[in-house]
Design a protein around this motif. Structure first.
Motif, PDB file in Angstrom:
ATOM      1  N   VAL A 148       0.865  -1.175   0.000  1.00  0.00           N
ATOM      2  CA  VAL A 148       0.000   0.000   0.000  1.00  0.00           C
ATOM      3  C   VAL A 148       0.903   1.227   0.000  1.00  0.00           C
ATOM      4  O   VAL A 148       1.102   1.864  -1.011  1.00  0.00           O
ATOM      5  N   ARG A 149       1.477   1.572   1.137  1.00  0.00           N
ATOM      6  CA  ARG A 149       2.475   2.627   1.284  1.00  0.00           C
ATOM      7  C   ARG A 149       1.910   4.042   1.131  1.00  0.00           C
ATOM      8  O   ARG A 149       2.594   5.003   1.426  1.00  0.00           O
ATOM      9  N   HIS A 150       0.665   4.188   0.621  1.00  0.00           N
ATOM     10  CA  HIS A 150       0.064   5.517   0.462  1.00  0.00           C
ATOM     11  C   HIS A 150       1.008   6.433  -0.320  1.00  0.00           C
ATOM     12  O   HIS A 150       1.232   7.592   0.038  1.00  0.00           O
ATOM     13  N   ALA A 151       1.578   5.902  -1.384  1.00  0.00           N
ATOM     14  CA  ALA A 151       2.576   6.637  -2.157  1.00  0.00           C
ATOM     15  C   ALA A 151       2.446   6.318  -3.637  1.00  0.00           C
ATOM     16  O   ALA A 151       1.857   5.306  -4.030  1.00  0.00           O
ATOM     17  N   LEU A 152       3.018   7.204  -4.451  1.00  0.00           N
ATOM     18  CA  LEU A 152       3.144   6.953  -5.874  1.00  0.00           C
ATOM     19  C   LEU A 152       4.268   5.966  -6.114  1.00  0.00           C
ATOM     20  O   LEU A 152       5.281   5.966  -5.398  1.00  0.00           O
ATOM     21  N   SER A 153       4.103   5.107  -7.105  1.00  0.00           N
ATOM     22  CA  SER A 153       5.174   4.209  -7.505  1.00  0.00           C
ATOM     23  C   SER A 153       6.111   4.964  -8.456  1.00  0.00           C
ATOM     24  O   SER A 153       5.927   6.160  -8.705  1.00  0.00           O
ATOM     25  N   SER A 154       7.113   4.262  -8.974  1.00  0.00           N
ATOM     26  CA  SER A 154       8.060   4.894  -9.894  1.00  0.00           C
ATOM     27  C   SER A 154       8.755   3.805 -10.698  1.00  0.00           C
ATOM     28  O   SER A 154       8.575   2.606 -10.455  1.00  0.00           O
ATOM     29  N   ARG A 155       9.590   4.215 -11.634  1.00  0.00           N
ATOM     30  CA  ARG A 155      10.353   3.270 -12.451  1.00  0.00           C
ATOM     31  C   ARG A 155      11.486   2.623 -11.659  1.00  0.00           C
ATOM     32  O   ARG A 155      12.178   1.748 -12.183  1.00  0.00           O
ATOM     33  N   ARG A 156      11.695   3.050 -10.432  1.00  0.00           N
ATOM     34  CA  ARG A 156      12.739   2.474  -9.575  1.00  0.00           C
ATOM     35  C   ARG A 156      12.144   1.694  -8.404  1.00  0.00           C
ATOM     36  O   ARG A 156      12.857   1.283  -7.500  1.00  0.00           O
ATOM     37  N   ASP A 157      10.847   1.474  -8.410  1.00  0.00           N
ATOM     38  CA  ASP A 157      10.182   0.833  -7.278  1.00  0.00           C
ATOM     39  C   ASP A 157      10.620  -0.622  -7.138  1.00  0.00           C
ATOM     40  O   ASP A 157      11.151  -1.240  -8.075  1.00  0.00           O
ATOM     41  N   ASP A 158      10.388  -1.183  -5.946  1.00  0.00           N
ATOM     42  CA  ASP A 158      10.703  -2.579  -5.643  1.00  0.00           C
ATOM     43  C   ASP A 158       9.592  -3.461  -6.215  1.00  0.00           C
ATOM     44  O   ASP A 158       8.418  -3.302  -5.853  1.00  0.00           O
ATOM     45  N   VAL A 159       9.925  -4.388  -7.094  1.00  0.00           N
ATOM     46  CA  VAL A 159       8.906  -5.191  -7.768  1.00  0.00           C
ATOM     47  C   VAL A 159       8.128  -6.073  -6.797  1.00  0.00           C
ATOM     48  O   VAL A 159       7.008  -6.504  -7.109  1.00  0.00           O
ATOM     49  N   HIS A 160       8.657  -6.357  -5.623  1.00  0.00           N
ATOM     50  CA  HIS A 160       7.916  -7.113  -4.616  1.00  0.00           C
ATOM     51  C   HIS A 160       7.411  -6.232  -3.464  1.00  0.00           C
ATOM     52  O   HIS A 160       7.068  -6.726  -2.386  1.00  0.00           O
TER      53      HIS A 160
END
Length: 269
Positions: free
Chosen positions: A201-213
């Protein structure tokens, strides 16, 4: 340190039920059909390109192509509206999505920690794919995965995966952690169980550097409005993952683990 450019910020929206009169326990995470339609229209109007979690995960792992301004729509649990009006609303706007199903909650007679609510049935999972939705696992009973013993953790991950694969007729490789609860050990177990990606969840935007798991998502509450969705589509209104767990997050996990030792597995909600 330079700020993350807005174009790299990826909104991954998390919905639960879409209904007028939800049970009290899920009401906070329910949107009405009218508000849902308005929010979907805002996604379309944003000019972002909707993709599935599978497409985002492939980019995170191997650099597979990803649109310049992607957006991802996800749905947890498998409420009754999902395989009907919700899927229809998505299809009418050509919006792909990813649905994460709690197999114990949608299989009659199976135990589950989720309180009673109108749910779809496991037999309707193929219907979601007919509407263009990607299907992933959300465990069997919806526990707090980061409080479970290793054997129970493996069982939750593998049995739900197997149940979905049996009814869909193909491999299921995407997972959503119930209420986003995870830890390094949970993420390793998810990978070992055959999940190529997992969303938190994280209540955050993802990105191209995010953790795939541990892909970050923005959870929709009944208090959110179309204006909130519009801000997220602009890459504003939330921090951007990845980032380390905060001390309060680590402390909350420790407390929940201690409580689970005394009371046993608890509903992740």
């Amino acid at each position: 340190m330079t700020a993350t450019p807005p174009r790299t910020r990826i909104p991954v929206l998390l919905y639960h039920a879409v209904m007028e009169d939800p049970p009290d326990w899920i009401a906070e995470f329910t949107v009405t059909p009218k508000e849902f339609a308005s929010q979907l229209d805002a996604v379309v109007a944003s000019g972002r390109t909707p993709v599935t979690v599978g497409t985002l995960a492939a980019h995170l792992v191997s650099g597979a192509p990803l649109p310049d301004r992607p957006v991802v729509l996800t749905f947890d649990d498998g409420f009754a509206d999902l395989a009907g009006p919700t899927a229809e609303a998505l299809a009418a706007r050509d919006l792909p999505a990813t649905a994460y199903l709690t197999t114990g909650a949608i299989t009659p007679g199976r135990p589950c920690l989720l309180p009673p609510a109108p749910m779809m049935t496991l037999s309707r999972a193929p219907r979601l794919e007919q509407y263009g939705m990607e299907v992933g696992g959300h465990t069997v009973t919806h526990p707090q995965l980061d409080t479970l013993a290793p054997s129970a953790l493996r069982r939750e991950l593998r049995e739900s995966k197997a149940a979905l694969e049996d009814v869909l007729g193909h491999e299921v490789v995407h997972l959503a952690y119930p209420h986003g609860y995870n830890s390094p050990a949970v993420r390793r177990a998810a990978a070992a169980a055959g999940y190529a990606s997992a969303v938190a969840v994280r209540h955050a935007l993802s990105s191209r550097r995010d953790d795939v798991h541990r892909i970050a998502r923005l959870i929709l509450r009944r208090t959110h409005t179309t204006a909130d969705v519009e801000r997220w589509m602009e890459g504003r209104g939330a921090r951007t993952a990845p980032y380390p767990d905060s001390l309060p997050t680590v402390g909350w996990r420790t407390y929940r683990r201690a409580r689970a030792l005394l009371k046993g597995p608890e509903f992740a909600g």
